[in-house]
Design an enzyme around this catalytic site. Structure first.
Site, mmCIF file in Angstrom:
data_model
loop_
_atom_site.group_PDB
_atom_site.id
_atom_site.type_symbol
_atom_site.label_atom_id
_atom_site.label_comp_id
_atom_site.label_asym_id
_atom_site.label_seq_id
_atom_site.Cartn_x
_atom_site.Cartn_y
_atom_site.Cartn_z
ATOM 1 N N ASP A 93 0.385 -1.530 -0.639
ATOM 2 C CA ASP A 93 -0.087 0.144 0.071
ATOM 3 C C ASP A 93 0.975 1.095 -0.012
ATOM 4 O O ASP A 93 0.258 2.397 -0.043
ATOM 5 C CB ASP A 93 -1.079 0.137 1.255
ATOM 6 C CG ASP A 93 -0.345 -0.230 2.119
ATOM 7 O OD1 ASP A 93 1.110 0.081 2.990
ATOM 8 O OD2 ASP A 93 -0.605 -1.052 3.900
ATOM 9 N N GLU A 113 7.566 -3.877 -7.770
ATOM 10 C CA GLU A 113 6.091 -4.760 -7.510
ATOM 11 C C GLU A 113 5.789 -5.471 -9.163
ATOM 12 O O GLU A 113 5.567 -4.375 -9.749
ATOM 13 C CB GLU A 113 5.407 -3.753 -7.264
ATOM 14 C CG GLU A 113 4.272 -4.377 -7.175
ATOM 15 C CD GLU A 113 3.656 -5.003 -6.470
ATOM 16 O OE1 GLU A 113 3.123 -4.741 -5.345
ATOM 17 O OE2 GLU A 113 2.884 -5.985 -6.060
ATOM 18 N N ASP A 163 9.539 -6.537 1.599
ATOM 19 C CA ASP A 163 7.398 -6.741 1.700
ATOM 20 C C ASP A 163 6.789 -7.130 1.291
ATOM 21 O O ASP A 163 5.409 -6.360 0.484
ATOM 22 C CB ASP A 163 7.723 -4.970 2.042
ATOM 23 C CG ASP A 163 5.904 -3.933 1.916
ATOM 24 O OD1 ASP A 163 6.194 -4.855 3.173
ATOM 25 O OD2 ASP A 163 5.786 -3.126 2.740
#
Lengths: 293, 293
Positions: A93, A113, A163
């Site tokens: 996020d 990502e 992450d």
């Protein structure tokens, strides 16, 4: 405890272990979609916070994102002392980049990502997490599999933040599992005095051979390892992180030095971690000290 | 997560908050009885540990009793440095007296427990908790309401451990609520350099006026207060304790001194808390530091 005033009766259910269930009330579903890689859900919880759920696993909540991301980002930064070039594997996020941007010394953040839909969905529905970081001029996003990225990247980094939630990875088809090859690739991207940091879930409080074997993979690649933990209410877990280095990690940086460093570096007041909290995190229970050996 | 091999399908359910449920699988009920004061239940959990449940609230489990009771007992003892005379309000399963007896300097432990049935049930079904402490010659038990006991007692204590679960108290008819009068009575029983310690549940991580008003009752009676927390898996909570003193509490006793003290005093190796862990507990997150002010 009556829930007479509850705004809905939708309970999301997670198995914490085979004999433990954690359920939380969802008052409103803000987004539910299937991307090319995973199921993305953004909801409002009963306590008015918003949460990102990937493949039915709660990732983070606006209520306590700082209790997860301040330790996760600031501990490796404190150990590096002057992190300029940061690699974040998994955008989520945007919380990890948000925390990293609080450091004055940070010059470049590369986010890798695979799933663009996560970023666009979070920017649309929980912008209070990323606080504009995806548009920040210091931040560059590569839409790519982390495993492929680290094979071909030629830059060197002061800190690598992994992450990606391991529990979500297990449930999805995403690559990027943590094995020796992957860790060696990451390690080769670290500058001198570089650190890699990642979440390892809840550390078993009884000696656990499977967990030990996972730690041994880290130990086979990195010279030293430290574990620190933070209670994250929305995950209903005491979440642990592992700090990895090619060099010997200083057991605890003196509180006076950490105080000076944070005062000099932070653009924003921390709300969870100051120099005292750092000292607390570095001095865990005996069973965690034993795992570090 | 499949539970194909589960030995039962009995789930005990607790509301952690209005929007959160925690359920755990009970493989076997060892005892279920209604005493004059409360419902007592001793069970075996799916992870093979045994647990004491009072009025449907899990109190402690054999799996992680040390993660609760080592901080609870050893932190006030470390601050006192030479605790000889101990008062324990609420016997529970005997864990608090078990930990107190690990200190060589302890000469007398007075346990005050209104409900004899708790002690006899725990001695019969989970003796691994009390480890014989109820029969130890240093231990005396008074079967009496704590509130009445402290009004009439004439001894002075180095440490008072308040080991009554507040959530259970709310659900039962037991007296002993913590108000200013009760705290003043306790304070008057403390010797010079004496400490009182009690559990305060999970500290709200967002500023909470009700919680602040409860802390203010403590602050109105005692000169200083410190909060420390321990993750207790079987309670599924980060449990906090409050350390109270008539005098100014030293922020953190140096690690070297704590090491020496524990080496000199402990009859048994700790399994959760050593000098480093103590340093960790004394240096909490910012929101807890703020509550201490």
């Amino acid at each position: 405890m009556p829930i007479e005033k509850a705004s809905s009766n939708i309970w999301l259910t997670e198995y914490l272990s085979e004999g433990e269930i954690y359920q939380y009330l969802i008052s409103k579903i803000l987004l539910q979609e299937q991307s090319d890689y995973q199921n993305i859900c953004i909801v409002e919880l009963e306590n008015k916070s918003k949460a990102l759920i990937l493949n039915n696993v709660l990732q983070s909540s606006t209520a306590d994102s700082h209790m997860y991301y301040e330790p996760f980002i600031h501990v490796p930064f404190i150990h590096n002392q002057n992190p300029e070039n940061i690699l974040i594997l998994g955008a989520g996020d945007g919380s990890s980049a948000r925390e990293a941007l609080k450091w004055k010394c940070v010059k470049k953040i590369k986010i890798v990502e695979i799933d663009k839909a996560v970023i666009t969905s979070c920017m649309a529905h929980i912008p209070e997490m990323s606080k504009g970081c995806f548009k920040n001029s210091k931040v560059k996003i590569d839409y790519l599999d982390a495993r492929i990225f680290i094979k071909q990247d030629e830059q060197k980094y002061d800190v690598i933040i992994y992450d990606l939630n391991l529990k979500t990875l297990e449930k999805s088809n995403l690559l990027g599992r943590i094995d020796k090859e992957f860790l060696l690739d990451c390690q080769s991207l670290l500058k001198k005095n570089g650190y890699m940091c990642l979440e390892i879930g809840e550390v078993p409080y009884q000696r656990n051979e499977l967990f030990l074997s996972k730690l041994n993979v880290f130990k086979s690649v990195f010279r030293s390892l430290k574990i620190f933990s933070s209670w994250v209410p929305s995950r209903c877990k005491n979440i642990s992180f592992v700090l990895l280095s090619k060099d010997k990690i200083i057991e605890t940086i003196p509180i006076y030095d950490v105080n000076l460093l944070l005062e000099k570096q932070l653009l924003d007041e921390p709300s969870f971690l100051n120099a005292r909290t750092y000292i607390g995190l570095m001095n865990p229970a005996i069973f965690i000290q034993d795992y570090e050996k």
